[in-house]
Design an enzyme around this catalytic site. Structure first.
Site, PDB file in Angstrom:
ATOM      1  N   TYR A   1     -26.610  -9.121   0.025  1.00 25.51           N
ATOM      2  CA  TYR A   1     -26.167  -7.991  -0.925  1.00 25.51           C
ATOM      3  C   TYR A   1     -25.791  -6.712  -0.234  1.00 25.51           C
ATOM      4  O   TYR A   1     -26.490  -6.237   0.720  1.00 25.51           O
ATOM      5  CB  TYR A   1     -27.170  -7.694  -1.711  1.00 25.51           C
ATOM      6  CG  TYR A   1     -26.756  -6.664  -2.787  1.00 25.51           C
ATOM      7  CD1 TYR A   1     -25.768  -6.955  -3.690  1.00 25.51           C
ATOM      8  CD2 TYR A   1     -27.365  -5.153  -2.783  1.00 25.51           C
ATOM      9  CE1 TYR A   1     -25.492  -5.925  -4.841  1.00 25.51           C
ATOM     10  CE2 TYR A   1     -27.016  -4.361  -3.585  1.00 25.51           C
ATOM     11  CZ  TYR A   1     -26.248  -4.594  -4.626  1.00 25.51           C
ATOM     12  OH  TYR A   1     -25.568  -3.721  -5.544  1.00 25.51           O
TER      13      TYR A   1
ATOM     14  N   ARG B   1     -45.191   9.416 -14.040  1.00 34.20           N
ATOM     15  CA  ARG B   1     -44.460   8.767 -12.991  1.00 34.20           C
ATOM     16  C   ARG B   1     -45.614   7.947 -12.197  1.00 34.20           C
ATOM     17  O   ARG B   1     -45.122   7.045 -11.498  1.00 34.20           O
ATOM     18  CB  ARG B   1     -44.108  10.145 -11.731  1.00 34.20           C
ATOM     19  CG  ARG B   1     -43.965   9.537 -10.452  1.00 34.20           C
ATOM     20  CD  ARG B   1     -42.994  10.472  -9.579  1.00 34.20           C
ATOM     21  NE  ARG B   1     -43.384  11.752  -9.773  1.00 34.20           N
ATOM     22  CZ  ARG B   1     -44.566  12.544  -9.434  1.00 34.20           C
ATOM     23  NH1 ARG B   1     -45.162  11.791  -8.660  1.00 34.20           N
ATOM     24  NH2 ARG B   1     -44.588  13.874  -9.566  1.00 34.20           N
TER      25      ARG B   1
ATOM     26  N   ASP C   1     -35.497 -11.504  -1.275  1.00 31.10           N
ATOM     27  CA  ASP C   1     -34.724 -10.931  -2.338  1.00 31.10           C
ATOM     28  C   ASP C   1     -34.629 -12.278  -3.273  1.00 31.10           C
ATOM     29  O   ASP C   1     -33.864 -12.963  -2.931  1.00 31.10           O
ATOM     30  CB  ASP C   1     -33.371 -10.272  -1.927  1.00 31.10           C
ATOM     31  CG  ASP C   1     -32.658  -9.875  -3.051  1.00 31.10           C
ATOM     32  OD1 ASP C   1     -32.761 -10.185  -4.137  1.00 31.10           O
ATOM     33  OD2 ASP C   1     -31.966  -8.907  -2.808  1.00 31.10           O
TER      34      ASP C   1
ATOM     35  N   LYS D   1     -30.400  -7.949 -13.191  1.00 27.41           N
ATOM     36  CA  LYS D   1     -29.544  -9.373 -13.178  1.00 27.41           C
ATOM     37  C   LYS D   1     -30.268 -10.084 -14.192  1.00 27.41           C
ATOM     38  O   LYS D   1     -30.322  -9.890 -15.319  1.00 27.41           O
ATOM     39  CB  LYS D   1     -29.268  -9.578 -11.792  1.00 27.41           C
ATOM     40  CG  LYS D   1     -29.142  -8.529 -10.805  1.00 27.41           C
ATOM     41  CD  LYS D   1     -27.545  -7.991 -10.873  1.00 27.41           C
ATOM     42  CE  LYS D   1     -27.557  -6.868 -10.117  1.00 27.41           C
ATOM     43  NZ  LYS D   1     -27.592  -7.142  -8.697  1.00 27.41           N
TER      44      LYS D   1
END
Ligand code: PLP
Length: 387
Positions: A106, A54, A178, A203
Site C-alpha cells: 500500500y 482517549r 497487513d 475497507k
C-alpha cells in the site's frame, strides 16, 4: 459475546456476535454509542474501569474485543485509521532498528516509512517477499520487524506467511501482517505465526465506505501493553460513532465476502477472456504465481483484481477509468459498491515512478474493488468501458 462464549462456534456466529453483549443498564442488543469524553468517579481513583475516553471507551472496547475474536487473537486495539495502526507498530522501533518490508505494498504505508520514520533513524529494507530467500538475505542482528502485506495492493502478490514467521522467529523479530485485502473472513495470519495483524477497517471490515479506521490484534500481553501505551499516549483513537459503524459493518462480513469472492471470480475470468485485456492479476487463477500459497493460507480469493490492457498506455487506461457507470472512479476498496482506480496516479502516486515500474506496477494498471452488485451488470459495465 466474549471469546470464551464463542469458542468452538463457527465463523458466521463469531462474526455476528463478536464483542456484542446486551447493554447491562437497558438490555439494548446493539452496543450503545458512548458519546462521552470522561466518566464520573465516586471518589478519586474509584471508577468503573473508564477514566477518560482517549484511554477507554465502552463502544471501542466492544469493537476491540470483536477484532481480537475475528483474528483468533487475545487482544485488539482500534485506531483512528489504518495508517495510525501502522504508525503505532513502527513506534515500537528504536533508532538503528531495521524493518524488512514488502517492495509491493500500500502506497500510504510506503510513504509513512520513507517520509516520516526514516528520519528517526529506523532503517527500512524493501524486498520482494514472495521469495523467502530475499528476506533471509537481508536479515541482520538489527532486524526487529518484518512487515508483510498479502495479497499485496495492487499486484495481488502472495507471500507465504507461515514460512516468513519461521524466519522472523529465528531472527527474534516481530512479524506484522497487513491483512486488509483478505479480511479475517479469508485469512487469519495469527494462526500462521504472525505476532501482530493490522487492518485498515476502512475497507472490508467496515464494508460500507462510511468510516476511516484501523486496528491491530496480538496475543502477547507485553506487546499489547506497549501498543496500548502508544495508542493512549499518541492519541490516534477512533470516536465512538466510528466504532459503532464498524461493529455494525462486521455483522455482515461473511455474507459480503462470499459475494465479493463470487463476483471477483466471475469478473477475473471475464477480463482474462477479453480480447483487449493483456494481463489480469488475481490469486484465484490456478496458473498465477501465488496460487498454491494463496490456496494454502486463504479460504477464498476475494474481490480485488488488477489488470492491464494490451494498449498499456495512460491514455487507454484513462478512457476505461472515465467510462464506467456502475464502477465508481475512487480510491479505497472493500465497500459493497464496485470501485475502479488508477494506482499510478491515485493510491500509489506517492511511490516514485521508477520504483513502481521496477515492481511491475505499470502506468496503465487498473485496479478493481469488485462490489456485491449483480455480476452481469458489472461485466457489462466493464465491457462497454473497455470497448
Ligand atoms: C487503505 C489501506 C491502508 C491504510 O488504511 P487507512 O484506513 O486508509 O488509513 C493500509 N493498508 C492497505 C492494504 C490498505 O488498503
Amino acid at each position: 459475546m466474549n471469546a470464551d462464549k464463542l469458542s468452538g462456534k463457527g465463523l458466521a456466529t463469531k462474526i455476528i456476535h463478536a464483542g456484542a453483549e446486551p447493554d447491562p443498564s437497558t438490555g439494548a442488543i446493539m452496543t450503545p454509542i458512548f458519546q462521552t469524553s470522561t466518566y464520573v468517579q465516586t471518589s478519586p481513583g474509584q471508577h468503573k474501569g473508564y477514566e477518560y475516553a482517549r484511554s477507554q471507551n465502552p463502544t471501542r472496547t466492544a469493537l476491540e474485543e470483536a477484532y481480537a475474536i475475528l483474528e483468533n487473537a487475545k487482544y485488539g486495539l482500534a485506531f483512528s485509521s489504518g495508517v495510525a495502526a501502522t504508525d503505532a507498530v513502527i513506534k515500537l522501533m528504536n533508532p538503528g532498528d531495521e524493518v524488512i518490508a514488502a517492495s509491493d505494498m500500500y502506497g500510504g504505508t510506503y510513504r509513512l516509512f520513507t517520509k516520516i520514520f526514516e528520519k528517526y533513524g529506523i532503517k527500512f529494507i524493501y524486498v520482494d517477499t514472495t521469495n523467502i530467500d530475499n528476506i533471509k538475505e537481508v536479515v541482520t542482528a538489527n532486524t526487529k520487524l518484518i512487515w508483510l502485506e498479502t495479497p499485496t495492493n495492487p499486484l495481488m502478490n502472495i507471500t507465504d506467511i507461515a514460512a516468513v514467521s519461521v524466519v522472523s522467529k529465528q531472527a527474534g523479530a516481530l512479524l506484522c501482517v497487513d491483512n486488509t485485502f483478505a479480511s479475517p473472513y479469508l485469512q487469519n495470519p495469527m494462526d500462521l505465526g504472525a505476532d501482530i495483524v493490522m487492518h485498515s477497517a476502512t475497507k472490508y471490515l467496515g464494508g460500507h465506505s462510511d468510516v476511516i479506521q484501523g486496528c491491530l490484534v496480538m496475543n502477547d500481553k507485553e506487546l499489547r501493553e506497549k501498543l496500548y501505551l502508544i495508542q493512549k499516549s499518541c492519541g490516534a483513537v477512533p470516536g465512538p460513532m466510528d466504532c459503532f459503524l464498524v461493529l455494525r459493518g462486521i455483522k455482515t462480513l461473511h455474507v459480503r465476502m462470499k459475494q465479493h469472492c463470487e463476483n471477483g471470480e466471475l469478473i477475473a475470468h471475464y477480463l482474462r477472456n477479453h480480447p483487449k485485456v493483456a494481463k489480469v492479476y488475481w490469486p484465484g487463477f490456478e496458473d498465477s504465481a501465488g496460487h498454491a500459497i494463496a490456496k494454502k493460507q486463504m479460504r477464498g480469493f476475494g474481490g480485488m483484481i488488477s489488470f492491464t490492457l494490451k494498449d498499456d498506455s495512460v491514455e487507454a487506461a484513462t478512457k476505461v477509468l472515465s467510462s464506467t457507470k456502475v464502477f465508481s472512479l475512487a480510491e479505497s476498496l472493500g465497500g459493497v459498491e464496485s470501485l475502479i482506480n488508477h494506482p499510478a496516479s491515485m493510491t500509489h502516486a506517492s511511490i516514485p515512478r521508477e520504483e513502481r515500474i521496477k515492481n511491475g506496477l505499470s502506468d496503465g494498471l487498473i485496479r478493481l474493488s469488485v462490489g456485491i452488485e449483480d455480476a452481469e451488470d458489472l461485466k457489462k459495465d466493464l465491457g462497454q468501458a473497455i470497448g
